[in-house]
Design a protein around this motif. Structure first.
Motif, mmCIF file in Angstrom:
data_model
loop_
_atom_site.group_PDB
_atom_site.id
_atom_site.type_symbol
_atom_site.label_atom_id
_atom_site.label_comp_id
_atom_site.label_asym_id
_atom_site.label_seq_id
_atom_site.Cartn_x
_atom_site.Cartn_y
_atom_site.Cartn_z
ATOM 1 N N VAL A 67 43.122 45.500 17.875
ATOM 2 C CA VAL A 67 42.782 45.399 16.449
ATOM 3 C C VAL A 67 42.462 43.954 16.088
ATOM 4 N N MET A 68 43.262 43.007 16.599
ATOM 5 C CA MET A 68 42.969 41.599 16.355
ATOM 6 C C MET A 68 41.592 41.223 16.866
ATOM 7 N N ARG A 69 41.241 41.697 18.065
ATOM 8 C CA ARG A 69 39.953 41.353 18.660
ATOM 9 C C ARG A 69 38.797 42.040 17.946
ATOM 10 N N MET A 70 39.069 43.161 17.307
ATOM 11 C CA MET A 70 38.049 43.810 16.494
ATOM 12 C C MET A 70 37.640 42.886 15.346
ATOM 13 N N PHE A 71 38.625 42.282 14.692
ATOM 14 C CA PHE A 71 38.326 41.334 13.620
ATOM 15 C C PHE A 71 37.651 40.078 14.185
ATOM 16 N N GLU A 72 38.097 39.643 15.365
ATOM 17 C CA GLU A 72 37.530 38.439 15.974
ATOM 18 C C GLU A 72 36.070 38.654 16.350
ATOM 19 N N ARG A 73 35.763 39.796 16.929
ATOM 20 C CA ARG A 73 34.379 40.099 17.305
ATOM 21 C C ARG A 73 33.476 40.171 16.077
ATOM 22 N N SER A 74 34.038 40.661 14.982
ATOM 23 C CA SER A 74 33.272 40.712 13.738
ATOM 24 C C SER A 74 32.852 39.314 13.318
ATOM 25 N N GLY A 75 33.760 38.347 13.526
ATOM 26 C CA GLY A 75 33.420 36.963 13.202
ATOM 27 C C GLY A 75 32.364 36.409 14.137
ATOM 28 N N TRP A 76 32.473 36.747 15.430
ATOM 29 C CA TRP A 76 31.492 36.266 16.398
ATOM 30 C C TRP A 76 30.087 36.726 16.038
ATOM 31 N N LYS A 77 29.979 37.963 15.576
ATOM 32 C CA LYS A 77 28.671 38.487 15.199
ATOM 33 C C LYS A 77 28.053 37.696 14.045
ATOM 34 N N ASN A 78 28.924 37.080 13.256
ATOM 35 C CA ASN A 78 28.453 36.278 12.132
ATOM 36 C C ASN A 78 28.458 34.778 12.426
ATOM 37 N N GLY A 79 28.670 34.440 13.694
ATOM 38 C CA GLY A 79 28.579 33.039 14.109
ATOM 39 C C GLY A 79 29.780 32.186 13.789
ATOM 40 N N VAL A 80 30.979 32.810 13.614
ATOM 41 C CA VAL A 80 32.167 32.029 13.297
ATOM 42 C C VAL A 80 33.280 32.353 14.284
ATOM 43 N N VAL A 81 34.216 31.413 14.410
ATOM 44 C CA VAL A 81 35.393 31.596 15.252
ATOM 45 C C VAL A 81 36.615 31.158 14.451
ATOM 46 N N PHE A 82 37.797 31.524 14.940
ATOM 47 C CA PHE A 82 39.038 31.064 14.324
ATOM 48 C C PHE A 82 39.352 29.672 14.845
ATOM 49 N N GLY A 83 39.537 28.718 13.911
ATOM 50 C CA GLY A 83 39.807 27.343 14.300
ATOM 51 C C GLY A 83 41.047 26.790 13.629
#
Length: 450
Positions: free
Chosen positions: A418-434
């Motif tokens: 579930v965490m990676r589902m949210f993370e992949r959603s960010g990747w598709k929009n060009g962002v990462v958790f920093g």
């Protein structure tokens, strides 16, 4: 009674079987988007009575005996004791390594947000868990006669509110989130939630003994330890980075100077002993010892040398010990399955909803807040520790142990995907958790399946 040689020989075989099982399960769990610690946890239950014991009972009982009959008495098998001790050592050293990697500066810059989300992460699950616990006491069959209605409510409240700090630390580390706001705040919330859960557990255990001394000792001793380590021990340990060997002192262990290494190990072990003694469990003492260690070449070298041995040899023993106490056959009843379903839904929804919504209210994006809510459901290690204490203290039955162990497996299993589902959603929009939250992706990062 087996001889020391027989116990040792059989223990070597047990460790070998554990390692082989972990390695066989890891490729499967990696394809499911999990991290290695989840595969190791699954190996513990696979080798217990729930799977191996169901498929091949005689082999399971021979490989991992739990009791031994001596005359007319039944005692704990020496090999089970050996597994328990090795598992506890693995937990302590692993939590020290997590503390040694903890970035306090990131936490300090987001202290307000961490405080609010911690309160939400413990508050709502405590209320929901308490209500479920009171209901379960009324149902009968889940607690022993030593436990009253309010005590049963507190126990289930602690079980539902807890987040497995060691398990979460591994997931965050393996997912590359250790130096991010998401990872730091998740670990901070887990630390607070676990501390509160242990105080509740100490209260339940103490009141079943007709005394509140255990609860007061846990609170007072824990605060005193934290203050001492932060204000006093940190100053003295800072000298480790300036230590130089005396003339003729050339002892080194694997590239590590022996004297500083000995000091570090003594601090970890004494801290673990003290926090265990006061009732807030050894893993907290080990973690605090790691956070106050001076950052530098010495600590980096210790982490590099210790991590593989701890993570892949010592720590799996704990999961085996927990798996041996879990018997899924105890819940194959319509009434018990209903209770298990209620516990599972309340556990996941309470944590995910409370932390996710408050994190969003504190200014996090929906992706980061959702990922944080998902990570809070990684209950693994600490939940199993709590259950083992409840079982050995004679507070809960095998049915409740198995229900909560099953909840632990399911919620921990879904946390990372579930965490990676949210993370992949960010990747598709060009962002990462920093370190400051969501940031624009500027370079290629790690694979999400590492």
């Amino acid at each position: 009674m087996p001889s020391l040689l027989e116990v040792t020989t059989h223990f070597f075989l047990q460790v070998a079987i554990i390692l082989v099982t972990c390695r066989l399960l890891w490729p499967v769990f990696r394809r499911l988007g999990q991290v290695q610690v989840v595969a190791i946890m699954a190996a513990g239950f696979a080798l217990g009575p729930s799977l191996l014991g169901w498929a091949w009972p005689s082999a399971q009982e021979w490989l991992f005996p739990t009791t031994l009959t001596v005359g007319t008495a039944t005692i704990t098998h020496p090999n089970l004791t050996a597994i328990y001790v090795v598992g506890q050592l693995g937990l302590v050293l692993y939590m020290f390594l997590v503390g040694a990697s903890f970035k306090l500066e990131i936490l300090q810059s987001h202290l307000g947000k961490a405080g609010a989300t911690s309160a939400a992460g413990i508050g709502l699950p405590l209320v929901l868990g308490g209500l479920v616990g009171v209901w379960m006491v009324g149902q009968g069959g889940y607690f022993t006669s030593k436990v009253g209605t309010w005590q049963g409510g507190l126990f289930v409240a602690a079980a539902i509110a807890i987040t497995a700090f060691p398990m979460l630390a591994w997931i965050i580390y393996a997912s590359g989130l250790l130096n991010t706001r998401l990872g730091t705040m998740s670990l901070s919330c887990a630390a607070v939630d676990d501390a509160c859960a242990w105080v509740l557990l100490a209260t339940v255990v103490a009141t079943t003994k007709d005394t509140m001394f255990g609860a007061f000792l846990a609170i007072g001793g824990g605060l005193a330890f934290l203050i001492f380590m932060t204000l006093v021990a940190r100053r003295f340990l800072a000298r480790l980075n300036t230590w130089t060997p005396r003339d003729g002192d050339s002892e080194r262990a694997g590239g590590l100077p022996v004297v500083p290494l000995t000091i570090v190990l003594l601090v970890v072990l004494v801290s673990s002993w003290f926090t265990d003694y006061v009732g807030i469990y050894s893993v907290f003492g080990a973690f605090v010892a790691g956070t106050v260690m001076p950052r530098g070449a010495l600590l980096n070298l210790i982490r590099e040398r210790f991590e593989p041995l701890v993570a892949y040899l010592l720590l799996p023993a704990f999961f085996i010990y927990s798996g041996l106490n879990t018997k899924l056959s105890l819940i194959f009843d319509a009434k018990v399955l209903l209770v298990a379903a209620v516990v599972l839904v309340v556990s996941f929804a309470g944590k995910f909803g409370a932390i996710g919504l408050v994190a969003r209210w504190q200014g996090m994006s929906w992706r980061e807040a959702g990922a944080m809510g998902a990570l809070a459901n990684a209950r693994g290690l600490m939940e199993l520790i709590l259950l083992n204490i409840g079982l050995t203290a004679g507070l809960i039955t095998g049915q409740l142990y198995t229900i909560l162990a099953l909840m632990t497996i399911v919620t921990t299993f879904v946390a990372t995907p579930v965490m990676r589902m949210f993370e992949r959603s960010g990747w598709k929009n060009g962002v990462v958790f920093g370190p400051s939250g969501e940031e624009r992706r500027t370079t290629e990062s790690r694979s999400l399946t590492d």
